[in-house]
Structure formats: C-alpha cells, structure tokens
Design an enzyme around this catalytic site. Structure first.
Site, PDB file in Angstrom:
ATOM      1  N   ARG A  15       0.853  -1.202   0.000  1.00  0.00           N
ATOM      2  CA  ARG A  15       0.000   0.000   0.000  1.00  0.00           C
ATOM      3  C   ARG A  15       0.879   1.238   0.000  1.00  0.00           C
ATOM      4  O   ARG A  15       2.112   1.130   0.052  1.00  0.00           O
ATOM      5  CB  ARG A  15      -0.952  -0.001   1.208  1.00  0.00           C
ATOM      6  CG  ARG A  15      -0.260  -0.091   2.547  1.00  0.00           C
ATOM      7  CD  ARG A  15      -1.268  -0.443   3.652  1.00  0.00           C
ATOM      8  NE  ARG A  15      -0.581  -0.937   4.838  1.00  0.00           N
ATOM      9  CZ  ARG A  15      -0.178  -0.157   5.837  1.00  0.00           C
ATOM     10  NH1 ARG A  15      -0.399   1.137   5.794  1.00  0.00           N
ATOM     11  NH2 ARG A  15       0.446  -0.680   6.872  1.00  0.00           N
ATOM     12  N   GLY A  16       0.251   2.392  -0.048  1.00  0.00           N
ATOM     13  CA  GLY A  16       0.949   3.658   0.098  1.00  0.00           C
ATOM     14  C   GLY A  16       2.050   3.879  -0.936  1.00  0.00           C
ATOM     15  O   GLY A  16       1.915   3.526  -2.110  1.00  0.00           O
ATOM     16  N   ILE A  17       3.143   4.446  -0.470  1.00  0.00           N
ATOM     17  CA  ILE A  17       4.236   4.834  -1.364  1.00  0.00           C
ATOM     18  C   ILE A  17       4.849   3.604  -2.040  1.00  0.00           C
ATOM     19  O   ILE A  17       5.137   3.623  -3.238  1.00  0.00           O
ATOM     20  CB  ILE A  17       5.308   5.613  -0.551  1.00  0.00           C
ATOM     21  CG1 ILE A  17       4.729   6.951  -0.074  1.00  0.00           C
ATOM     22  CG2 ILE A  17       6.567   5.836  -1.382  1.00  0.00           C
ATOM     23  CD1 ILE A  17       5.602   7.700   0.937  1.00  0.00           C
ATOM     24  N   ASP A  52       8.384 -10.286   6.525  1.00  0.00           N
ATOM     25  CA  ASP A  52       8.596  -9.240   7.512  1.00  0.00           C
ATOM     26  C   ASP A  52      10.077  -8.856   7.458  1.00  0.00           C
ATOM     27  O   ASP A  52      10.947  -9.718   7.619  1.00  0.00           O
ATOM     28  CB  ASP A  52       8.225  -9.808   8.894  1.00  0.00           C
ATOM     29  CG  ASP A  52       8.213  -8.744   9.971  1.00  0.00           C
ATOM     30  OD1 ASP A  52       9.019  -7.801   9.888  1.00  0.00           O
ATOM     31  OD2 ASP A  52       7.390  -8.869  10.895  1.00  0.00           O
ATOM     32  N   VAL A  53      10.364  -7.579   7.255  1.00  0.00           N
ATOM     33  CA  VAL A  53      11.776  -7.178   7.114  1.00  0.00           C
ATOM     34  C   VAL A  53      12.554  -7.276   8.435  1.00  0.00           C
ATOM     35  O   VAL A  53      13.769  -7.120   8.444  1.00  0.00           O
ATOM     36  CB  VAL A  53      11.952  -5.765   6.508  1.00  0.00           C
ATOM     37  CG1 VAL A  53      11.440  -5.704   5.084  1.00  0.00           C
ATOM     38  CG2 VAL A  53      11.313  -4.688   7.376  1.00  0.00           C
ATOM     39  N   GLY A  81       8.366   0.729   6.202  1.00  0.00           N
ATOM     40  CA  GLY A  81       8.644   1.614   7.332  1.00  0.00           C
ATOM     41  C   GLY A  81       7.446   1.747   8.246  1.00  0.00           C
ATOM     42  O   GLY A  81       6.305   1.566   7.827  1.00  0.00           O
ATOM     43  N   TYR A 144      11.994   7.494  14.763  1.00  0.00           N
ATOM     44  CA  TYR A 144      11.791   7.488  13.304  1.00  0.00           C
ATOM     45  C   TYR A 144      12.902   8.282  12.603  1.00  0.00           C
ATOM     46  O   TYR A 144      13.508   7.820  11.632  1.00  0.00           O
ATOM     47  CB  TYR A 144      10.420   8.092  13.016  1.00  0.00           C
ATOM     48  CG  TYR A 144      10.016   8.147  11.569  1.00  0.00           C
ATOM     49  CD1 TYR A 144       9.571   7.004  10.904  1.00  0.00           C
ATOM     50  CD2 TYR A 144      10.048   9.355  10.859  1.00  0.00           C
ATOM     51  CE1 TYR A 144       9.180   7.063   9.569  1.00  0.00           C
ATOM     52  CE2 TYR A 144       9.653   9.421   9.532  1.00  0.00           C
ATOM     53  CZ  TYR A 144       9.219   8.274   8.892  1.00  0.00           C
ATOM     54  OH  TYR A 144       8.839   8.332   7.570  1.00  0.00           O
ATOM     55  N   LYS A 148      15.721   6.989   9.954  1.00  0.00           N
ATOM     56  CA  LYS A 148      15.765   7.527   8.593  1.00  0.00           C
ATOM     57  C   LYS A 148      17.111   8.195   8.308  1.00  0.00           C
ATOM     58  O   LYS A 148      17.595   8.181   7.178  1.00  0.00           O
ATOM     59  CB  LYS A 148      14.606   8.505   8.376  1.00  0.00           C
ATOM     60  CG  LYS A 148      13.238   7.831   8.409  1.00  0.00           C
ATOM     61  CD  LYS A 148      13.105   6.787   7.313  1.00  0.00           C
ATOM     62  CE  LYS A 148      11.730   6.187   7.198  1.00  0.00           C
ATOM     63  NZ  LYS A 148      11.637   5.174   6.131  1.00  0.00           N
TER      64      LYS A 148
HETATM   65  P1  NAP Z   1       2.283   2.845   4.883  1.00  0.00           P
HETATM   66  O1  NAP Z   1       1.149   3.273   4.015  1.00  0.00           O
HETATM   67  O2  NAP Z   1       2.101   2.765   6.350  1.00  0.00           O
HETATM   68  O3  NAP Z   1       2.850   1.451   4.307  1.00  0.00           O
HETATM   69  C1  NAP Z   1       3.951   0.860   4.925  1.00  0.00           C
HETATM   70  C2  NAP Z   1       4.328  -0.380   4.168  1.00  0.00           C
HETATM   71  O4  NAP Z   1       5.400  -1.006   4.869  1.00  0.00           O
HETATM   72  C3  NAP Z   1       3.201  -1.395   4.100  1.00  0.00           C
HETATM   73  O5  NAP Z   1       3.285  -2.081   2.862  1.00  0.00           O
HETATM   74  C4  NAP Z   1       3.522  -2.333   5.248  1.00  0.00           C
HETATM   75  O6  NAP Z   1       3.038  -3.664   5.057  1.00  0.00           O
HETATM   76  C5  NAP Z   1       5.029  -2.341   5.169  1.00  0.00           C
HETATM   77  N1  NAP Z   1       5.663  -2.785   6.410  1.00  0.00           N
HETATM   78  C6  NAP Z   1       5.577  -2.224   7.641  1.00  0.00           C
HETATM   79  N2  NAP Z   1       6.304  -2.947   8.520  1.00  0.00           N
HETATM   80  C7  NAP Z   1       6.845  -3.977   7.814  1.00  0.00           C
HETATM   81  C8  NAP Z   1       7.680  -5.058   8.140  1.00  0.00           C
HETATM   82  N3  NAP Z   1       8.135  -5.253   9.397  1.00  0.00           N
HETATM   83  N4  NAP Z   1       8.030  -5.927   7.167  1.00  0.00           N
HETATM   84  C9  NAP Z   1       7.595  -5.755   5.917  1.00  0.00           C
HETATM   85  N5  NAP Z   1       6.809  -4.748   5.532  1.00  0.00           N
HETATM   86  C10 NAP Z   1       6.430  -3.868   6.481  1.00  0.00           C
HETATM   87  O7  NAP Z   1       3.558   3.815   4.680  1.00  0.00           O
HETATM   88  P2  NAP Z   1       3.858   4.912   3.567  1.00  0.00           P
HETATM   89  O8  NAP Z   1       3.303   6.191   4.033  1.00  0.00           O
HETATM   90  O9  NAP Z   1       3.536   4.395   2.219  1.00  0.00           O
HETATM   91  O10 NAP Z   1       5.454   5.026   3.734  1.00  0.00           O
HETATM   92  C11 NAP Z   1       6.350   4.221   2.976  1.00  0.00           C
HETATM   93  C12 NAP Z   1       7.762   4.675   3.302  1.00  0.00           C
HETATM   94  O11 NAP Z   1       7.900   6.070   3.040  1.00  0.00           O
HETATM   95  C13 NAP Z   1       8.115   4.467   4.767  1.00  0.00           C
HETATM   96  O12 NAP Z   1       9.450   4.055   4.869  1.00  0.00           O
HETATM   97  C14 NAP Z   1       7.929   5.852   5.349  1.00  0.00           C
HETATM   98  O13 NAP Z   1       8.724   6.040   6.485  1.00  0.00           O
HETATM   99  C15 NAP Z   1       8.376   6.724   4.194  1.00  0.00           C
HETATM  100  N6  NAP Z   1       7.843   8.084   4.243  1.00  0.00           N
HETATM  101  C16 NAP Z   1       6.497   8.303   4.278  1.00  0.00           C
HETATM  102  C17 NAP Z   1       6.037   9.612   4.318  1.00  0.00           C
HETATM  103  C18 NAP Z   1       4.577   9.929   4.319  1.00  0.00           C
HETATM  104  O14 NAP Z   1       4.217  11.106   4.407  1.00  0.00           O
HETATM  105  N7  NAP Z   1       3.705   8.966   4.206  1.00  0.00           N
HETATM  106  C19 NAP Z   1       6.941  10.677   4.341  1.00  0.00           C
HETATM  107  C20 NAP Z   1       8.301  10.399   4.310  1.00  0.00           C
HETATM  108  C21 NAP Z   1       8.742   9.100   4.257  1.00  0.00           C
HETATM  109  P3  NAP Z   1       1.601  -4.115   5.677  1.00  0.00           P
HETATM  110  O15 NAP Z   1       0.575  -3.345   4.902  1.00  0.00           O
HETATM  111  O16 NAP Z   1       1.545  -5.560   5.421  1.00  0.00           O
HETATM  112  O17 NAP Z   1       1.653  -3.712   7.130  1.00  0.00           O
END
Ligand code: NAP
Length: 238
Positions: A15-17, A52-53, A81, A144, A148
């Site tokens: 999902r997400g990014i 799971d990472v 993340g 966090y 990062k």
């Molecule tokens: P998200 O929607 O919460 O999605 C997180 C993803 O990581 C999901 O696919 C989740 O899998 C997976 N994940 C979490 N823990 C895991 C683990 N232990 N092993 C394997 N997969 C795991 O996050 P997002 O907002 O898309 O963010 C993606 C990345 O961008 C992250 O690293 C985040 O820190 C970074 N980021 C995000 C933002 C923002 O504004 N959103 C800004 C800067 C950086 P499940 O669905 O199965 O849990």
C-alpha cells in the site's frame, strides 16, 4: 522479441508509497515483486511475497522466491517503514527499537541479501526510502528520524563499497506525502504540516515514485550516494 524488464523488489509494497513505486516500475515493463507484512496488494501485475523485514529468514525466502521465478534482484527499493511517535521523555525502548529494527535494520537485511547477486552480476541499483525527518529532525519522532538518518549513512557506505561493481545506492527523502500514514494524523496537524512546506502541499505518491524510478534508470547511472528530496522544499538546507 522485446527484452524482459528488470527484476525489481520493493519492500512494503502492499500500500501507500511502496505500492505506488511498484506500479510505476510495472508500468515501465519491469518484473516487480513486493513484500508485505499483513495483507497483500490487489494488483495482478505484481508478485506479492509475505516477508517481515525484521526477519532475516523471511527476507532470505522472499529473495529466493524472486530468484527462482525471474533470477536475481536488479533493483532493490527498501521502502518498508513504520512510526511509533512520542516525545523522548515518554518513548519506551521498544518503541525506539522496533522502529529502528524495521526502518533501518530491515533495510540493511535486504541490502545485504541483494548485494551478493548484484556483485556477481556487476550491476545493481539500491534505493532507500528515507524522510525529511531523518535530515531535519522531527519533534516527537526521535526513533523514526534516527532510523531515517541511519539510511543515509547506510546508503552512502554501500555506495562507496560497491561503486566499482557498478552498483549504485541512493536515498529518496520525501516530506509529507498523501498516504495512510499521513491520513491518520489529526486534520489540524495535517494543515500545519502542509503550511510548513514551501510549496504549500503534501507530495503525491506518484511524485515520490518518479524520483525512485529515475534513480533506477540508465539516465541516473552516474548518481550514487545521493539524497534526493521530494518534499516541496521543506528540508532545504539539510
Ligand atoms: P504505509 O502506508 O504505512 O505502508 C507501509 C508499508 O510497509 C506497508 O506495505 C507495510 O506492510 C510495510 N511494512 C511495515 N512494517 C513492515 C515489516 N516489518 N516488514 C515488511 N513490511 C512492512 O507507509 P507509507 O506512508 O507508504 O510510507 C512508505 C515509506 O515512506 C516508509 O518508509 C515511510 O517512512 C516513508 N515516508 C512516508 C512519508 C509519508 O508522508 N507517508 C513521508 C516520508 C517518508 P503491511 O501493509 O503488510 O503492514
């Protein structure tokens, strides 16, 4: 006959990014696998692997599954993340450790597993998804931000170690992006965040994905050890 696309593995691509990044590579004709922890994505163009990472064995099994299907991973995107926000004085050690174990050590596990076959192939791309928080710091996110920031040192060390093998390692550092992670924030906090961005808005998932696919492209062959912000100017100077 057209060449098959590159073999791409995106962690946290359910999902997400991560899902946006995976779809962007698939749209370029690449063969894309994503890892997830709880629920696979609904996308027939992606191969979904539960891994799971935080588990060395599960990471190894995911890479082995990709290798069996298509051969070695050529592009790794370490994106998985989590956040466990809280002020330092109230932050438990498990909140700190869990975030570092997923965001930073998880990326190390994947990079290490990817590196051997990339070294043998004498080519490879690693892209680490960091955050503006890792460069500028973020109140309430010491865990966090530390994880990062660690990705920058990890990527730059890999960049130096593996440059002669034609392997690049780069970081993308998004600011706030429209995702589940930011949707979960109270509206007042979201407005405050948007107002703090020079461009006055959150980035889109597609804008982050475009930076990642660029760093994996042949046009970016001379770029390694770089941190590419996708933050509307929020982190300027960091
Ligand atoms: P998200 O929607 O919460 O999605 C997180 C993803 O990581 C999901 O696919 C989740 O899998 C997976 N994940 C979490 N823990 C895991 C683990 N232990 N092993 C394997 N997969 C795991 O996050 P997002 O907002 O898309 O963010 C993606 C990345 O961008 C992250 O690293 C985040 O820190 C970074 N980021 C995000 C933002 C923002 O504004 N959103 C800004 C800067 C950086 P499940 O669905 O199965 O849990």
């Amino acid at each position: 006959m057209t060449e098959p696309g590159r073999v791409v593995l995106v962690t946290g691509g359910s999902r997400g990014i991560g899902l946006g990044i995976a779809r962007a590579f698939a749209a370029l004709g690449d063969r894309v696998a994503v890892t997830y922890k709880s629920k696979p994505p609904e996308d027939a163009n992606l191969v979904a692997l539960k891994a799971d990472v935080t588990s060395d064995d599960e990471v190894d099994a995911a890479f082995a599954a990709v290798e069996e299907r298509w051969g070695p991973v050529e592009v790794l995107v370490a994106n998985a993340g989590i956040t466990r926000d809280g002020l330092l004085l109230r932050m438990g050690e498990s909140d700190f450790g869990d975030v570092v174990d997923t965001n930073l050590t998880g990326a190390y596990r994947c990079a290490k597993r990817a590196a051997g076959p990339m070294v043998r192939a004498r080519t490879g791309r690693m892209i680490f998804v960091s955050s503006v928080a890792g460069l500028a710091g973020s109140a309430g996110q010491a865990n966090y931000a530390a994880s990062k920031a660690g990705l920058v040192g990890l990527a730059r060390s890999i960049a130096r170690e593996l440059a002669r093998r034609n392997i690049t390692a780069n970081v993308v550092a998004p600011g706030p992006v429209e995702t589940d992670m930011t949707d979960a924030l109270p509206e007042a906090r979201r407005n405050e965040l948007a107002a703090s961005v020079p461009l006055g808005r959150f980035a889109t998932i597609d804008e982050v994905a475009a930076a990642v696919t660029f760093l994996a492209s042949s046009q970016a062959a001379s770029i390694t050890g770089a941190v590419l912000p996708v933050d509307g100017g929020l982190g300027m100077g960091h």
